[in-house]
Write a protein that holds these residues in place. Structure first.
Motif: not given
Length: 359
Positions: A80-89, A106-114, A321-325
């Motif tokens: 799975i690819c995660l994109v953070v669109p806003v470029a930072t300094a 997101v990482g927690t959810a994916l780890r639980e699904r291997r 709730d970031v875990i649920k999100a």
């Protein structure tokens, strides 16, 4: 994953330029995800579908992909690819504290699904760069943290079957799945709590700079502002536009907004901040000016990052709730990858009461 013995032959037919995966998918009458699986030798594809996709790819003029690229694409085909669109300094963090917490969800959810996740270095900034990124992507699916300037392109690629989801608002005519909190309710909850505590001169602080090439009519912060206004109206408190502060986005926007209110002589007895970082900056500046929190000015933040509970005074805030999100973003994306439809959802918000508003 079992890779078909003919995977090398299959991948040799993949294009490097020319028609897009979406074009092959449309011509073959399948989803982009199905085309990707065929081209990477996925075993869970019927022979009939495989042959239809491969014959379509041949007819559209796919050319040989070098072996090192084939290996790279195969290795990405289950990620799975995660994109953070806003470029930072240069030298700054990848994202703000809430977004970093959401990435953790997101990482927690994916780890639980291997399943593996990659945070890509690319930061698409308009329709063209996003289309280029999606055309070249070999990932199984993509999660976007933000969508405003990409709405049209996300709609188009979702309609073509490209597996993707976004964290953000939901707008009319949206084809792709988005997950976000109920920003209107969050803004309403924060303001209504202050009104119940007897505050009447409530400032709203949140940067809402125009996003270049924005395609959605409103942002998350703008919706929170609507909730703030709705709460004022529900308590018969007139809306005063001078109480809305939209400073330059950045680390010091809370301080900038408080300074502006004080220097202009605008009286206020409470602050609803669009994020916890803004709230903490406001509290710091108020204390430096000799203004007591919450005695003189009560402050409410938004997000409930870890620092909110550790600050002095503890920050009252609206919890997302970031875990649920994270779990919802991943679950919806995997459902899309499996060929199903996924509906957008709004998550409930919770008021976390701490000392910055008085108990």
């Amino acid at each position: 994953m079992q890779v078909n013995a003919n995977a090398g032959q299959i991948m040799a037919r993949v294009k490097r330029g020319g028609p897009t995966l979406g074009g092959v998918a449309a011509e073959a009458g399948v989803s982009v995800a199905t085309v990707s699986r065929v081209l990477t030798g996925h075993s869970a594809i019927s022979e009939e579908t495989r042959e239809r996709v491969l014959s379509t790819a041949d007819r559209l003029g796919y050319v040989h992909v070098p072996q090192r690229v084939r290996r790279h694409q195969t290795s990405l085909s289950e990620q799975i690819c995660l994109v953070v669109p806003v470029a930072t300094a240069h030298g700054s963090q990848l994202a703000n504290p809430f977004e970093l917490a959401l990435i953790g969800g997101v990482g927690t959810a994916l780890r639980e699904r291997r399943r593996d996740v990659s945070i890509v270095w690319q930061t698409p900034y308009d329709d063209a760069t996003l289309a280029q990124f999606l055309d070249q992507s070999a990932y199984a699916g993509t999660i976007f943290l933000g969508q405003s300037q990409f709405h049209d392109t996300l709609n188009r690629y979702a309609a073509m079957g490209k597996p993707l989801v976004a964290w953000g608002v939901e707008v009319a005519g949206q084809s792709y799945c988005s997950i976000g909190s109920d920003n209107h309710e969050g803004g309403f909850q924060a303001t209504a709590h202050l009104l119940r505590k007897g505050r009447r001169r409530i400032a709203f602080i949140g940067a809402m700079p125009p996003i270049p090439a924005a395609r959605t009519p409103f942002s998350q912060i703008a919706i929170r502002l609507d909730g703030y206004r709705a709460a004022l109206a529900a308590h018969d408190v007139p809306f005063d536009p001078d109480m809305v502060q939209t400073p330059t986005a950045g680390q010091f926007e809370g301080a900038e907004a408080v300074d502006n209110l004080l220097e202009r002589g605008i009286a206020f007895d409470a602050v609803v901040a669009a994020s916890d970082l803004v709230a903490l900056g406001a509290i710091q500046t108020l204390r430096q000016r000799g203004i007591r929190v919450p005695d003189d000015v009560a402050v409410i933040g938004y997000d409930d990052i870890d620092a909110a509970a550790l600050s002095t005074p503890g920050l009252t805030t609206i919890r997302q709730d970031v875990i649920k999100a994270g779990n919802l973003l991943v679950a919806k994306l995997l459902r899309i990858i499996d060929g199903h439809r996924a509906k957008s959802e709004r998550l409930p918000t919770n008021l976390m009461i701490r000392e910055s508003c008085g108990r």
